[in-house]
Design a protein around this motif. Structure first.
Motif, PDB file in Angstrom:
ATOM      1  N   ARG A  90      51.378  39.143  32.663  1.00 20.50           N
ATOM      2  CA  ARG A  90      49.995  39.226  32.185  1.00 20.50           C
ATOM      3  C   ARG A  90      49.019  38.843  33.289  1.00 20.50           C
ATOM      4  O   ARG A  90      47.969  39.462  33.457  1.00 20.50           O
ATOM      5  CB  ARG A  90      49.819  38.325  30.963  1.00 20.50           C
ATOM      6  CG  ARG A  90      48.482  38.498  30.270  1.00 20.50           C
ATOM      7  CD  ARG A  90      48.461  37.886  28.891  1.00 20.50           C
ATOM      8  NE  ARG A  90      48.533  36.435  28.913  1.00 20.50           N
ATOM      9  CZ  ARG A  90      49.583  35.730  28.509  1.00 20.50           C
ATOM     10  NH1 ARG A  90      50.666  36.347  28.050  1.00 20.50           N
ATOM     11  NH2 ARG A  90      49.569  34.413  28.551  1.00 20.50           N
ATOM     12  N   GLY A  94      46.293  41.514  34.892  1.00 20.34           N
ATOM     13  CA  GLY A  94      44.867  41.244  34.796  1.00 20.34           C
ATOM     14  C   GLY A  94      44.133  41.532  36.089  1.00 20.34           C
ATOM     15  O   GLY A  94      43.026  42.087  36.080  1.00 20.34           O
ATOM     16  N   GLU A  98      42.237  45.279  36.935  1.00 14.59           N
ATOM     17  CA  GLU A  98      40.806  45.034  37.161  1.00 14.59           C
ATOM     18  C   GLU A  98      40.326  45.720  38.425  1.00 14.59           C
ATOM     19  O   GLU A  98      39.177  46.165  38.518  1.00 14.59           O
ATOM     20  CB  GLU A  98      40.571  43.521  37.256  1.00 14.59           C
ATOM     21  CG  GLU A  98      39.138  43.105  37.453  1.00 14.59           C
ATOM     22  CD  GLU A  98      39.031  41.588  37.623  1.00 14.59           C
ATOM     23  OE1 GLU A  98      39.282  41.105  38.743  1.00 14.59           O
ATOM     24  OE2 GLU A  98      38.733  40.909  36.637  1.00 14.59           O
TER      25      GLU A  98
END
Length: 344
Positions: A90, A94, A98
């Motif tokens: 995770r 992220g 992004e």
């Protein structure tokens, strides 16, 4: 409409009576066309079954694909179910997503990286591969590599001090001069079964994996407490799961004399040991002290709560992703925290 035809940029442009550049711009540079013109081309392409220029060919021409391979130490199925590994993933996702990149999950059960090396920008490797071919390939590949929980020369890495952390965890439980210790280790041996580990089975270098680093920390704590550790009280568990951990805990807690301290190399192992102790009517911590590692929520919320080492796996993933995107060769050591629970 031709569903059979395999369209190319050149053939679709010829069919529509426009230039190659016009079709390419419709997919890749919409600002170069009017809105109506672009929609007209895209609709015609969709009806013909053409969905844009070949991405693989584009990647090879540009030398970049915006895809990062995340190399896992085990099967993807197992890794996504593990709370520590999923938290790490995770954290990686992220940052990578992004920045407009994509992630390819690569199972560590595969022999080598040949199937993907040409189509990715590089590798983030979570855990030292047990497969020697895969390890050798990562060591020699020319693309960027970031390692996590192990090191490669001249490559960026993210670690915690597993040896010191395990020492701290063990020291918190070794408060009795008559402590009888058993260690429920995680992958100390390259085997798929739960088994006892004896000194002659262990590699000479205990720095080759996080399991061996943690074992070295436990051993240092035992020496400093002047406690004798019996080799037959060391188990290797093939994966951090209740199924396998229960087998080892059942064996350890059926011994005579019975251990009164269990040092567990993961919280999932510690939780399984807690359940086995409860089933046998063994009181924790009065008759049995249990220590885990990782700091997962289930261990912290359990009653009694597990004493454990809390490492921030999400932060570890974010750090690895940033090192990769920055093309860094920095070696980063993150902190950890000893959480004193009610299990010792």
């Amino acid at each position: 409409m031709s569903e059979e035809k395999k369209w190319t940029l050149k053939s679709i442009a010829l069919h529509l009576g426009v230039s190659n550049a016009t079709v390419s711009n419709a997919f890749n540079r919409p600002d170069q066309l009017s809105k109506d013109k672009r929609q007209q081309i895209l609709k015609a392409c969709e009806e013909l079954g053409y969905f844009g220029p070949n991405k693989a060919a584009q990647s090879l021409r540009k030398g970049t694909s915006n895809i990062v391979a995340l190399v896992l130490p085990d099967s993807v199925e197992y890794m996504v179910s593990d709370p520590v590994a999923s938290s790490f993933m995770r954290g990686v996702a992220g940052i990578i997503e992004e920045r407009g990149n994509n992630i390819l999950l690569f199972s560590g059960t595969q022999d080598n990286l040949n199937n993907v090396v040409d189509f990715v920008d590089g590798f983030i490797c979570y855990g030292r591969p047990r497969n020697l071919n895969l390890f050798a390939h990562l060591s020699s590949v020319t693309k960027p590599v970031v390692t996590v929980d192990f090191d490669l020369p001249n490559r960026a890495s993210v670690n915690i001090d597993n040896t010191q952390a395990a020492y701290d965890a063990a020291s918190s439980a070794l408060t009795q001069p008559q402590a009888q210790v058993a260690i429920l280790g995680l992958r100390l041996l390259d085997t798929n079964v739960v088994c006892r580990v004896y000194d002659e089975n262990l590699p000479e270098d205990l720095g080759t994996s996080i399991a061996h680093q943690r074992l070295a920390g436990y051993q240092r704590a035992l020496r400093e407490k002047h406690l004798t550790f019996l080799p037959e009280l060391l188990w290797s568990i093939p994966e951090s799961s209740e199924k396998y951990a229960t087998i080892a805990a059942q064996e350890a807690l059926s011994l005579t004399p019975r251990p009164n301290v269990l040092l567990c190399m993961s919280d999932l192992i510690a939780l399984a040991a807690m359940r086995v102790a409860k089933s046998k009517g063994i009181r924790v911590p009065e008759e049995l002290k249990i220590v885990g590692f990782d700091g997962i929520q289930e261990a912290l919320l359990h009653s009694p709560s597990i004493t454990t080492i809390q490492q921030n796996s999400v932060e570890k993933g974010k750090t690895a992703a940033l090192l990769f995107l920055e093309r860094s060769t920095q070696k980063v050591q993150l902190g950890y925290k000893l959480i004193q629970g009610q299990s010792n």
